[in-house]
Write an enzyme that holds these catalytic residues in place. Structure first.
Site, short mmCIF file in Angstrom:
data_model
loop_
_atom_site.label_atom_id
_atom_site.label_comp_id
_atom_site.label_asym_id
_atom_site.label_seq_id
_atom_site.Cartn_x
_atom_site.Cartn_y
_atom_site.Cartn_z
N SER A 1 0.90 -1.26 0.08
CA SER A 1 0.02 -0.01 -0.05
C SER A 1 0.75 1.40 -0.21
CB SER A 1 -1.12 -0.15 1.18
OG SER A 1 -0.44 0.00 2.42
N TYR B 1 13.86 -4.21 16.34
CA TYR B 1 13.78 -4.27 14.85
C TYR B 1 15.07 -5.26 14.11
CZ TYR B 1 13.44 -2.81 10.23
OH TYR B 1 13.33 -2.50 8.60
#
Length: 267
Positions: free
Chosen positions: A11, A142
């Site tokens: 997206s 992360y």
């Protein structure tokens, strides 16, 4: 016959750039979003898929196979970022990142592998990160999630090699995307022992993203992997110093490398 490609997290950012570029090359591209009705301005087919929901994953894969009769490429791109000192970051937020970046990617792989085994062909491209090759301060969770995906890629590659399937990873460095807006930021706590240095590093991270490479470079790299007769296991896409930092980690003593990173992040 045009290859059928599934790109998760299409997206925005890198995923959208990859899906757009490949569709312009006349591949049959299916991009995914958790809420495709809310997305506009795309040139490929956008379908619903939430990597945290195995039923959603399977439904999306089934739709593609029913329409096309095959699935040639998975670009496992969906992911999320997180920043914060380990001590100040809620553990449930850490789990959320691993559920997306690691377990979510695994569940998508598990959904496409039966069709690829049936075809006796296919390629899975896991989008990891140069940050996954080293533990970065205030981005340790992360780094760990992407490093874990790097290792699982190596393992699965060996498991499916004799079935005609290639599994590779591609590790981007800093790219000019909206990732900073979408990542979880541990608040800079007033009485935190890390307040000053964490805030300085947040500012540094945002600057790196804003000055990053254009996402089209990732799209071009993915296209080359898809067309490689014998794809490599590891790919890195970033500026020279980002890629060279991986080489330095291999050759330098641990504490010297750590000192270089600490100097870079002004710790």
């Amino acid at each position: 016959m045009s290859k059928v490609i599934l790109v998760t997290g299409a997206s925005s950012g890198i995923g959208k750039s990859i899906a757009t570029f490949l569709s312009e090359k006349e591949y049959k591209v299916y991009g995914t979003s958790r809420a495709p009705k809310n997305i506009s301005d795309f040139s490929f087919q956008l379908i619903a898929l939430d990597v945290l929901n195995t039923k959603s994953i399977q439904k999306a894969v089934d739709v593609i196979i029913q329409k096309e009769g095959r699935l040639d490429v998975l670009v496992n791109n969906a992911g999320m970022g997180i920043t914060g000192p380990l001590e100040d970051t809620p553990t449930n937020e850490m789990r959320a990142v691993f559920n997306t970046n690691f377990f979510g990617a695994i569940d998508v792989m598990k959904a496409v592998l039966p069709q690829m085994r049936k075809q006796k062909s296919g390629i899975i491209i896991n989008v990891t990160s140069i940050a996954g090759y080293m533990g970065l301060p205030f981005r340790g969770v992360y780094s760990a999630s992407k490093g874990a995906l790097e290792l699982i890629t190596e393992a699965v590659s060996m498991e499916v090699k004799n079935l005609g399937i290639d599994v590779v990873n591609i590790a981007p460095g800093d790219f000019a995307t909206n990732i900073a807006a979408g990542r979880y930021h541990t608040p800079v706590l007033e009485h935190s022992a890390y307040k000053k240095k964490y805030q300085e590093n947040l500012d540094l991270m945002d600057a790196h993203v804003n000055e990053g490479m254009p996402p089209i470079e990732m799209a071009k790299a993915v296209c080359k992997i898809i067309n490689a007769s014998k794809p490599k296991l590891h790919y890195k896409v970033g500026d020279f110093m980002q890629k060279f930092s991986i080489v330095l980690k291999r050759i330098l003593p641990d504490r010297i490398y750590e000192k270089l990173l600490m100097n870079h992040y002004k710790l």
